[in-house]
Design an enzyme around this catalytic site. Structure first.
Site, PDB file in Angstrom:
ATOM      1  N   ALA A  13       0.831  -1.201   0.000  1.00 57.16           N
ATOM      2  CA  ALA A  13       0.000   0.000   0.000  1.00 57.16           C
ATOM      3  C   ALA A  13       0.870   1.258   0.000  1.00 57.16           C
ATOM      4  O   ALA A  13       0.650   2.190  -0.785  1.00 57.16           O
ATOM      5  CB  ALA A  13      -0.913  -0.019   1.230  1.00 57.16           C
ATOM      6  N   GLN A  43      -5.402  -5.510   2.014  1.00 58.39           N
ATOM      7  CA  GLN A  43      -5.644  -6.240   3.265  1.00 58.39           C
ATOM      8  C   GLN A  43      -6.877  -5.746   4.032  1.00 58.39           C
ATOM      9  O   GLN A  43      -7.532  -6.551   4.701  1.00 58.39           O
ATOM     10  CB  GLN A  43      -4.391  -6.188   4.141  1.00 58.39           C
ATOM     11  CG  GLN A  43      -3.150  -6.787   3.478  1.00 58.39           C
ATOM     12  CD  GLN A  43      -1.848  -6.443   4.194  1.00 58.39           C
ATOM     13  OE1 GLN A  43      -1.779  -6.446   5.410  1.00 58.39           O
ATOM     14  NE2 GLN A  43      -0.824  -6.135   3.418  1.00 58.39           N
ATOM     15  N   CYS A 161      -3.721  -2.519  11.866  1.00 56.53           N
ATOM     16  CA  CYS A 161      -5.163  -2.380  12.097  1.00 56.53           C
ATOM     17  C   CYS A 161      -5.578  -2.995  13.427  1.00 56.53           C
ATOM     18  O   CYS A 161      -6.152  -4.088  13.480  1.00 56.53           O
ATOM     19  CB  CYS A 161      -5.986  -2.975  10.964  1.00 56.53           C
ATOM     20  SG  CYS A 161      -7.663  -2.326  11.065  1.00 56.53           S
ATOM     21  N   ASP A 298       3.759   0.314   7.548  1.00 51.27           N
ATOM     22  CA  ASP A 298       3.839  -0.473   8.781  1.00 51.27           C
ATOM     23  C   ASP A 298       5.270  -0.652   9.295  1.00 51.27           C
ATOM     24  O   ASP A 298       5.461  -1.081  10.439  1.00 51.27           O
ATOM     25  CB  ASP A 298       3.245  -1.870   8.543  1.00 51.27           C
ATOM     26  CG  ASP A 298       1.753  -1.833   8.266  1.00 51.27           C
ATOM     27  OD1 ASP A 298       1.135  -0.778   8.489  1.00 51.27           O
ATOM     28  OD2 ASP A 298       1.219  -2.871   7.827  1.00 51.27           O
ATOM     29  N   LYS A 306      -1.083   1.580  12.592  1.00 50.94           N
ATOM     30  CA  LYS A 306      -0.518   0.997  11.366  1.00 50.94           C
ATOM     31  C   LYS A 306      -1.670   0.578  10.454  1.00 50.94           C
ATOM     32  O   LYS A 306      -2.239  -0.499  10.610  1.00 50.94           O
ATOM     33  CB  LYS A 306       0.367  -0.190  11.702  1.00 50.94           C
ATOM     34  CG  LYS A 306       1.646   0.201  12.466  1.00 50.94           C
ATOM     35  CD  LYS A 306       2.588  -0.965  12.586  1.00 50.94           C
ATOM     36  CE  LYS A 306       3.830  -0.656  13.413  1.00 50.94           C
ATOM     37  NZ  LYS A 306       4.687   0.409  12.859  1.00 50.94           N
ATOM     38  N   THR A 307      -2.024   1.455   9.521  1.00 49.41           N
ATOM     39  CA  THR A 307      -3.167   1.210   8.635  1.00 49.41           C
ATOM     40  C   THR A 307      -2.850   1.685   7.217  1.00 49.41           C
ATOM     41  O   THR A 307      -1.953   2.504   7.008  1.00 49.41           O
ATOM     42  CB  THR A 307      -4.416   1.984   9.119  1.00 49.41           C
ATOM     43  OG1 THR A 307      -4.088   3.381   9.199  1.00 49.41           O
ATOM     44  CG2 THR A 307      -4.898   1.510  10.481  1.00 49.41           C
ATOM     45  N   ALA A 308      -3.634   1.165   6.265  1.00 52.38           N
ATOM     46  CA  ALA A 308      -3.515   1.648   4.883  1.00 52.38           C
ATOM     47  C   ALA A 308      -3.920   3.118   4.820  1.00 52.38           C
ATOM     48  O   ALA A 308      -3.393   3.881   4.007  1.00 52.38           O
ATOM     49  CB  ALA A 308      -4.391   0.809   3.962  1.00 52.38           C
ATOM     50  N   ALA A 309      -4.857   3.502   5.697  1.00 58.18           N
ATOM     51  CA  ALA A 309      -5.282   4.903   5.746  1.00 58.18           C
ATOM     52  C   ALA A 309      -4.112   5.802   6.140  1.00 58.18           C
ATOM     53  O   ALA A 309      -3.973   6.918   5.630  1.00 58.18           O
ATOM     54  CB  ALA A 309      -6.428   5.053   6.739  1.00 58.18           C
ATOM     55  N   CYS A 341      -9.603   3.338  11.358  1.00 60.22           N
ATOM     56  CA  CYS A 341      -9.954   1.957  11.618  1.00 60.22           C
ATOM     57  C   CYS A 341     -11.480   1.837  11.596  1.00 60.22           C
ATOM     58  O   CYS A 341     -12.135   2.237  12.553  1.00 60.22           O
ATOM     59  CB  CYS A 341      -9.390   1.596  12.989  1.00 60.22           C
ATOM     60  SG  CYS A 341      -9.469  -0.153  13.302  1.00 60.22           S
TER      61      CYS A 341
HETATM   62  P1  FAD Z   1       2.115  -3.974   3.062  1.00 61.47           P
HETATM   63  O1  FAD Z   1       0.910  -3.492   2.351  1.00 61.47           O
HETATM   64  O2  FAD Z   1       2.000  -5.183   3.904  1.00 61.47           O
HETATM   65  O3  FAD Z   1       3.243  -4.170   1.965  1.00 61.47           O
HETATM   66  C1  FAD Z   1       4.576  -4.527   2.245  1.00 61.47           C
HETATM   67  C2  FAD Z   1       5.218  -4.984   0.949  1.00 61.47           C
HETATM   68  O4  FAD Z   1       6.619  -5.147   1.137  1.00 61.47           O
HETATM   69  C3  FAD Z   1       4.667  -6.323   0.458  1.00 61.47           C
HETATM   70  O5  FAD Z   1       4.226  -6.215  -0.867  1.00 61.47           O
HETATM   71  C4  FAD Z   1       5.864  -7.255   0.602  1.00 61.47           C
HETATM   72  O6  FAD Z   1       5.890  -8.280  -0.377  1.00 61.47           O
HETATM   73  C5  FAD Z   1       7.032  -6.294   0.439  1.00 61.47           C
HETATM   74  N1  FAD Z   1       8.294  -6.799   1.007  1.00 61.47           N
HETATM   75  C6  FAD Z   1       8.465  -7.512   2.130  1.00 61.47           C
HETATM   76  N2  FAD Z   1       9.763  -7.802   2.308  1.00 61.47           N
HETATM   77  C7  FAD Z   1      10.435  -7.238   1.277  1.00 61.47           C
HETATM   78  C8  FAD Z   1      11.813  -7.196   0.904  1.00 61.47           C
HETATM   79  N3  FAD Z   1      12.769  -7.784   1.639  1.00 61.47           N
HETATM   80  N4  FAD Z   1      12.131  -6.532  -0.210  1.00 61.47           N
HETATM   81  C9  FAD Z   1      11.184  -5.917  -0.960  1.00 61.47           C
HETATM   82  N5  FAD Z   1       9.871  -5.931  -0.656  1.00 61.47           N
HETATM   83  C10 FAD Z   1       9.512  -6.599   0.452  1.00 61.47           C
HETATM   84  N6  FAD Z   1      -5.841  -0.650   7.160  1.00 61.47           N
HETATM   85  C11 FAD Z   1      -6.812   0.305   7.034  1.00 61.47           C
HETATM   86  O7  FAD Z   1      -6.501   1.434   6.691  1.00 61.47           O
HETATM   87  N7  FAD Z   1      -8.126   0.024   7.271  1.00 61.47           N
HETATM   88  C12 FAD Z   1      -8.542  -1.228   7.594  1.00 61.47           C
HETATM   89  O8  FAD Z   1      -9.734  -1.454   7.784  1.00 61.47           O
HETATM   90  C13 FAD Z   1      -7.558  -2.264   7.714  1.00 61.47           C
HETATM   91  N8  FAD Z   1      -7.923  -3.525   8.035  1.00 61.47           N
HETATM   92  C14 FAD Z   1      -6.988  -4.520   8.039  1.00 61.47           C
HETATM   93  C15 FAD Z   1      -7.406  -5.814   8.277  1.00 61.47           C
HETATM   94  C16 FAD Z   1      -6.508  -6.868   8.254  1.00 61.47           C
HETATM   95  C17 FAD Z   1      -6.988  -8.260   8.509  1.00 61.47           C
HETATM   96  C18 FAD Z   1      -5.129  -6.609   7.963  1.00 61.47           C
HETATM   97  C19 FAD Z   1      -4.145  -7.734   7.896  1.00 61.47           C
HETATM   98  C20 FAD Z   1      -4.709  -5.304   7.748  1.00 61.47           C
HETATM   99  C21 FAD Z   1      -5.623  -4.249   7.780  1.00 61.47           C
HETATM  100  N9  FAD Z   1      -5.230  -2.919   7.566  1.00 61.47           N
HETATM  101  C22 FAD Z   1      -6.188  -1.930   7.478  1.00 61.47           C
HETATM  102  C23 FAD Z   1      -3.797  -2.554   7.578  1.00 61.47           C
HETATM  103  C24 FAD Z   1      -3.183  -2.298   6.205  1.00 61.47           C
HETATM  104  O9  FAD Z   1      -3.439  -3.373   5.344  1.00 61.47           O
HETATM  105  C25 FAD Z   1      -1.682  -2.077   6.350  1.00 61.47           C
HETATM  106  O10 FAD Z   1      -1.442  -1.108   7.338  1.00 61.47           O
HETATM  107  C26 FAD Z   1      -1.055  -1.613   5.033  1.00 61.47           C
HETATM  108  O11 FAD Z   1      -1.162  -2.627   4.069  1.00 61.47           O
HETATM  109  C27 FAD Z   1       0.396  -1.201   5.244  1.00 61.47           C
HETATM  110  O12 FAD Z   1       1.021  -0.937   4.027  1.00 61.47           O
HETATM  111  P2  FAD Z   1       2.579  -1.254   3.822  1.00 61.47           P
HETATM  112  O13 FAD Z   1       2.859  -0.901   2.400  1.00 61.47           O
HETATM  113  O14 FAD Z   1       3.378  -0.656   4.898  1.00 61.47           O
HETATM  114  O15 FAD Z   1       2.696  -2.841   4.019  1.00 61.47           O
END
Ligand code: FAD
Length: 416
Positions: A13, A43, A161, A298, A306-309, A341
């Site tokens: 995200a 997610q 989340c 995250d 820690k959220t997509a928002a 959330c």
């Molecule tokens: P992620 O989206 O997890 O992406 C991380 C990326 O890094 C992945 O694609 C992974 O493959 C990649 N990666 C990992 N290791 C490496 C490496 N060594 N080298 C290169 N790339 C790598 N958020 C909301 O806002 N509202 C909600 O209602 C909500 N509900 C949720 C419900 C559930 C069940 C879950 C699990 C999450 C929820 N979230 C919600 C949280 C949200 O999904 C996360 O906070 C968001 O996806 C964080 O984004 P990110 O890019 O930091 O991590």
């Protein structure tokens, strides 16, 4: 090693939103995304999959379909970070260089930290909405349940989340209420933490549902072992005298949320702070030791939810500050800690928690349009119908009408 203007590690995200945001601002940037995964996951949709509202396939798209046009996709994982050389070492042993690095690798679900959990998942009534392949099993279990005992667990913070463990519980309870079996259910919430939700304004609305569904709340109760075939969960609870007692609970359904940790590749790198998370300034999202590194999502140590928002609001801040850094300038935009959330308290109603650093309430809508502290159908409509297209077609495309990066020095005469 080939050198890019910007290397983004992680195509989740946060990473994709940042790439899109950068390109919207300067289309000629030479950007690479380092990402090994075949799929990109929405997610936040998994809670809805676990309640039978969304189909699982709608929550994942092929990675190449979300990587913005013109960005180089390096399809492997980052193996280590070499900030002094301004390089990232890749899984195949090669290196790439950057002028600015953006780290957005997310966090690690530590399933293995609870003995017996990993091998029980997907069978014996043990499930978790925290995995794409298991969220449908949550719905299958809930919708075929006979009167019995259901356990829902939440590990120690920080988790992504923080509302998601209880969202799964409320929506399951609502399924049992409609099926007329709620009275025969024993529902227990085991939370390693000490409160139902970290921001007090939302707790009264949630407590109404805890009472309505007859949920037994257990705080300071941590899941430490699972015996799937024996259908037994073990919890550790600290008593008032500091003594730790072990409690065993049999179950017909167990919705487990795993402990959540920094990725090893981050924790073992110079980017990490004491806890293993990437150490950035909470406002500018710039690394505290390396001015040419930014991080969001995250993976950071910032105290937001820690959220997509949160990532949606962080991405334009990082984009603006990266462009400034490429010109050798100091950061010009700040992030206020916004996270959101949507607490799905029943099918059709949501308590929409929106808050920033320090628990400050940051509602998107005026109260007369949508009061986030009460369960509303409008908030459900937002989560069900609006947020998925906003995610895929706005956030991941650099369209930012919901979140403008705020300038660090507010223009004093702007209102005049
Ligand atoms: P992620 O989206 O997890 O992406 C991380 C990326 O890094 C992945 O694609 C992974 O493959 C990649 N990666 C990992 N290791 C490496 C490496 N060594 N080298 C290169 N790339 C790598 N958020 C909301 O806002 N509202 C909600 O209602 C909500 N509900 C949720 C419900 C559930 C069940 C879950 C699990 C999450 C929820 N979230 C919600 C949280 C949200 O999904 C996360 O906070 C968001 O996806 C964080 O984004 P990110 O890019 O930091 O991590």
């Amino acid at each position: 090693a080939k050198t890019y203007d910007v290397v983004i590690v992680g195509g989740g995200a946060a990473g994709i939103a940042t790439a899109a945001s950068l390109l919207k601002r300067r289309a000629t940037l030479d950007i690479a995304i380092v990402e090994p995964a075949e799929f990109h996951f929405y997610q936040p949709g998994w809670t809805m999959v676990g309640a039978g509202v969304f189909q699982p396939e709608t929550t994942r798209h092929r990675m190449e379909s979300v990587i913005p046009c013109g960005v180089t996709w390096i399809r492997q994982g980052a193996a280590s970070f070499l900030p002094d050389a301004k390089e990232v070492a890749l899984a195949d042993g090669s290196h790439i260089g950057y002028r600015i690095l953006v780290a957005a690798t997310g966090l690690r679900l530590a399933w293995e930290a609870v003995p017996g959990l990993a091998e029980s998942l997907g069978t014996h009534g043990v499930t978790s909405n925290y995995r794409y392949d298991l969220a449908p099993y949550t719905f299958r279990l809930a919708s075929t349940m006979k009167p019995g005992r259901a356990l829902f667990t939440q590990p120690a913070m920080p988790i992504k989340c923080a509302g998601a463990p209880q969202k799964a519980m409320y929506l399951s309870c609502d399924i049992w209420r409609s099926a007329g079996i709620l009275g025969g259910m024993q529902v227990e919430f085991h939370n390693a933490g000490g409160v139902l939700f970290g921001v007090p304004a939302y707790v009264p609305a949630l407590m109404t549902y805890v009472e309505r569904y007859g949920i037994d709340l257990n705080f300071g109760s941590t899941l430490v072992a699972v015996d799937g075939p024996g259908r037994m969960a073990t919890f550790e609870r600290k008593g008032a005298d500091g003594e730790v007692e072990r409690i065993e609970r049999g179950f017909d359904m167990l919705h487990a949320v795993p402990p959540q940790k920094p990725l090893d590749v981050i924790a073992g790198s110079p980017l990490a702070g004491a806890g293993g998370w990437i150490e950035v300034d909470p406002a500018t999202l710039r690394h505290v030791r390396y001015p040419d590194i930014f991080a969001l999502g995250d993976a950071t140590n910032t105290p937001n939810a820690k959220t997509a928002a949160a990532a949606r609001n962080q991405a334009p801040v990082v984009a603006v500050n990266v462009l400034a850094a490429l010109k050798g300038q100091a950061p010009v935009a700040y992030y206020n800690g916004y996270g959101s959330c949507p607490l799905t308290v029943e099918r059709g109603k949501i308590v929409l928690a929106e808050f920033g650093y320090g628990g400050a309430l940051l509602p998107t809508f005026p109260r007369w349009v949508l009061d986030g502290t009460r369960p509303t159908r409008r908030a459900w409509f937002l989560k069900d119908r609006m947020l998925p297209p906003i995610y895929w077609h706005a956030m991941l495309k650099g369209r930012e009408w919901l979140c403008r990066p705020k300038p660090i020095v507010p223009a004093v005469n702007e209102a005049a």
